[in-house]
Design a protein around this motif. Structure first.
Motif, short mmCIF file in Angstrom:
data_model
loop_
_atom_site.label_atom_id
_atom_site.label_comp_id
_atom_site.label_asym_id
_atom_site.label_seq_id
_atom_site.Cartn_x
_atom_site.Cartn_y
_atom_site.Cartn_z
N ALA A 166 0.81 -1.22 0.00
CA ALA A 166 0.00 0.00 0.00
C ALA A 166 0.84 1.26 0.00
O ALA A 166 0.49 2.25 0.62
N GLY A 167 1.97 1.22 -0.72
CA GLY A 167 2.72 2.45 -0.88
C GLY A 167 3.67 2.75 0.25
O GLY A 167 3.64 3.83 0.82
N ALA A 168 4.52 1.81 0.63
CA ALA A 168 5.55 2.08 1.63
C ALA A 168 6.80 1.31 1.24
O ALA A 168 6.81 0.08 1.21
N ARG A 185 1.60 -2.02 10.75
CA ARG A 185 2.49 -1.06 10.12
C ARG A 185 3.74 -1.80 9.67
O ARG A 185 4.16 -2.74 10.35
N LEU B 27 -6.34 -7.38 6.98
CA LEU B 27 -6.63 -5.95 7.12
C LEU B 27 -6.25 -5.15 5.86
O LEU B 27 -7.05 -4.35 5.37
N LEU B 28 -5.04 -5.38 5.35
CA LEU B 28 -4.65 -4.63 4.14
C LEU B 28 -5.54 -5.00 2.94
O LEU B 28 -6.02 -4.12 2.24
N LYS B 59 -6.88 0.30 15.68
CA LYS B 59 -5.84 -0.43 14.95
C LYS B 59 -5.95 -0.15 13.45
O LYS B 59 -4.95 0.04 12.76
N ASN B 62 -4.53 3.24 12.89
CA ASN B 62 -3.08 3.19 13.09
C ASN B 62 -2.38 2.60 11.86
O ASN B 62 -1.39 3.13 11.37
N VAL B 63 -2.91 1.52 11.35
CA VAL B 63 -2.30 0.85 10.21
C VAL B 63 -2.52 1.66 8.92
O VAL B 63 -1.58 1.93 8.18
N SER B 65 -3.01 4.72 8.47
CA SER B 65 -2.29 5.99 8.41
C SER B 65 -0.81 5.80 8.09
O SER B 65 -0.11 6.73 7.72
N PHE B 66 -0.32 4.59 8.22
CA PHE B 66 1.08 4.32 7.90
C PHE B 66 1.33 4.28 6.39
O PHE B 66 2.41 4.56 5.91
N TYR B 67 0.32 3.90 5.65
CA TYR B 67 0.47 3.68 4.21
C TYR B 67 -0.05 4.86 3.41
O TYR B 67 -1.09 5.42 3.75
#
Ligand SMILES: Cc1cc2nc3c(=O)[nH]c(=O)nc-3n(C[C@H](O)[C@H](O)[C@H](O)COP(=O)(O)O)c2cc1C
Ligand code: SF4
Ligand code: FES
Lengths: 434, 157
Positions: A166-168, A185, B27-28, B59, B62-63, B65-67
């Motif tokens: 997803a873009g990281a 994350r 989740l992703l 959660k 949190n996740v 917002s990382f991507y």
């Protein structure tokens, strides 16, 4: 080696279909492994072939697999790293889109070697088309009985799932990738334990690059000795994809045995530097490796030869810069990338990349001070080898090498109070004769 | 709960779950489906995903917002992402961005008033041999020139 392996069907759009692949001998290697070899024999063959990881670090593939504990009763997992996000690198995308079955066959062979029944392809989110090609290829292979349940009647099951990132950039690093796959994350983990012992879902996991895995059908079709005979020496074997971008006449993807001469690659295969200009610098292995000066490029593009001159083969993504390039600007561009992609867990990486961007920006704008040179070097050295994952080193190495090899150009910026280079920011798409 | 996946997306999600020993790992993939179904990751969407996957809404936040892939704000119908990393920069990416900024009368990071285009500068798209490169929604456009940019944007309805 005149015969191409990866690029042999470059001009044939059929190459991604299973009919075409099977007609040309596809899945024969997988069949021969399933029907006639033990996992240990597979690992032995791969060790003998000399295959080293194509994702950047060059770790021997067979050895990595042999670290997976055999006595553990936890399931084993294989992750094919298709994150391809190292600037200057665009080789895996070709394999994914044009030779997906070569990759799936490789995943199958590697899975068998480590006794894995669930493999994942972690593909960067931007490769929407690639993910679709892979989904279709998996469905085709399952329909033919090459993947799925009870493969070729042997009782071996293997499910391969495409997992989209997803873009990281940091999710290309293997432990960041594992965290991301678990739905978290993409924060890299401290090692040890290494993924081969404790990886995804608390289980032994092997992470291998797309190109690494796509070499496996060749090894099992033609034999480990054949494979080991390709390339300059026993430690650098097999065919290799080279990516060339930047100011050459014919940028693009090339295939040669490992050990292609970089000078030859640039001046013969890529047609040299665009007319009226001269070479200034080359980053040979993707943005994270130390830069080379023009007098250093008569070098064999293999793991050990590039290491011997203080650089790295990395992902074999050569970025070529001519005399219109400002190296302060180029380094600033790269450090902005690393500052943005730092996951933020380690202070030296999080703060250091940000500081490098600040210092480089002021040097480029003509507001730098002479002390900034040592400061920059100091910041880079304080990141190098002091972080959880190698992204810190990847950010530090270009900085240290740019300063070391092109110090004059940085100092000129500071003395003149501005950029001394006649930059060429125009769009320059080379003639489509490549 | 007000929002829900379409029946098709629900089926897809069930299929996805079969590949993972641990539901958290979906989740992703669930967020990818959410992006297709709802475009923006609003709090409501995140709560729905949380209930679907069986994790806390915090959660999901949190996740997600990382991507960079999950937009938190509404974006245009077409999201133009111009690669600005080194290889593309060497081949004229800044000029491409300037050109599109003028053409659409917006700055990078903005959306046109009619909601049709969002322009963004992004990092290496893995296509450096055919620089300069941009991605519009799911598609790549390579070896860009001003003329090509005109043609591509004018063709988008
Ligand atoms: C910051 C960072 C980014 C990385 N990105 C990638 C990537 O995009 N693709 C890849 O295959 N390996 C990448 N790697 C290397 C992986 O961590 C890992 O070494 C590799 O996938 C192992 O595969 P191999 O042994 O087949 O080379 C990256 C490493 C770091 C530190
Ligand atoms: S080195 Fe950088 S990217 Fe790697 S874990 Fe530390 S902060 Fe994150
Ligand atoms: S630098 Fe633009 S695609 Fe890689």
């Amino acid at each position: 080696m005149e015969e191409k392996y990866f690029l042999k069907n470059k001009d044939n759009p059929e190459s991604k279909n299973i009919d075409f692949y099977v007609k040309n001998g596809g899945y024969k290697a997988w069949e021969s492994v399933l029907e006639g070899k033990s996992p240990d024999e597979v690992i032995g063959e791969v060790k003998k072939s000399g295959l080293r990881g194509r994702g950047g670090a060059g770790f021997p593939a067979g050895m990595k697999w042999s670290f997976v504990p055999k006595d553990s009763d936890r399931p084993k997992y294989l992750i094919c790293n298709a994150d391809e996000s190292e600037p200057g690198t665009f080789k895996d995308r070709y394999i994914i889109e044009r030779e997906p079955h070569m990759m799936l066959e490789g995943i199958a062979i590697a899975s068998f070697a480590i006794n894995c029944h669930q493999a994942y392809i972690y593909i960067r989110g931007e490769f929407v088309y690639g993910a679709k090609v892979l989904d279709e290829a998996i469905a085709e292979a399952e329909a033919r009985g090459c993947l799925g349940k009870n493969i070729m009647g042997t009782g071996y099951d293997l499910d391969i799932a495409v997992h989209r990132g997803a873009g990281a950039y940091i999710c290309g690093e293997e432990t960041g990738q594992i965290e991301s796959l678990e739905g978290k994350r993409g924060w890299p983990r401290l090692k040890p334990p290494f993924p081969a012992v404790v990886g995804v879902f608390n289980s032994p996991t092997v992470v291998n690059n797309v190109e690494t895995l796509a070499n496996l059908p060749l090894i099992f079709n033609r034999g480990a000795d054949y494979f080991a005979g390709i390339g300059p020496n026993a430690k650098n074997t097999g065919p290799k994809l080279y990516c060339v971008s930047g100011h050459v006449k014919r940028p693009g993807l090339y295939e040669f045995p490992l050990g292609k001469n970089l000078n030859e690659l640039i001046y013969e295969d890529c047609g040299g530097i665009r007319d009226g200009h001269e070479l200034k610098a080359v980053i040979p292995g993707g943005s994270s490796v130390p830069v080379l000066r023009p007098e250093e490029i008569d070098v064999s593009m293999d793991y050990d030869s590039l290491a011997a001159i203080g650089s790295m083969l990395g992902s074999a993504g050569a970025i070529v810069m001519d005399d219109t390039t400002c190296l302060v600007d180029s380094l600033l561009n790269l450090e902005q990338f690393y500052a943005h992609e730092s996951c933020g867990q380690c202070t030296p990486c999080r703060e250091g990349t940000m500081w490098m961007v600040k210092i480089l920006s002021r040097i480029e704008k003509g507001q730098g001070r002479m002390e900034d040179m040592d400061l920059l070097d100091d910041v880079a050295k304080n990141i190098n080898f002091r972080t959880i994952c190698p992204l810190g080193d990847a950010a530090a190495m270009p900085a240290m090498s740019f300063i070391d090899k092109f110090r004059d150009e940085f100092e000129e910026h500071i003395k003149q109070g501005g950029c001394p280079i006649q930059k060429d920011k125009s769009i320059k798409v080379p003639n489509a004769d490549a | 709960m007000a929002i829900e996946f379409s029946e098709e997306a629900q089926k897809e999600y069930e299929e996805i779950c079969k590949h993972y020993p641990d539901k958290d790992a979906t989740l992703l993939p669930a967020l990818h489906l959410a992006k297709r179904e709802f475009k923006t990751a609003t709090p409501e969407v995140m709560e729905y995903i949380a209930s679907l996957v069986g994790v806390d809404p915090i959660k999901v936040l949190n996740v997600a917002s990382f991507y960079t892939w999950y937009p938190k704000e509404k974006e245009g119908k077409y999201v133009i992402q111009v690669c600005s990393t080194l290889s593309c920069s060497l081949m004229g990416a800044e000029t491409v961005v300037d050109y599109i900024e003028k053409k659409l009368d917006i700055k990078a990071g903005e959306t046109t008033a009619d909601g049709k285009f969002t322009l963004k500068k992004v990092e290496c798209l893995g296509s450096c041999g055919t620089a300069p490169v941009m991605q519009i929604n799911d598609d790549y456009f390579e070896s860009l020139t001003e003329g090509k940019v005109d043609q591509i944007l004018d063709d988008l309805k």
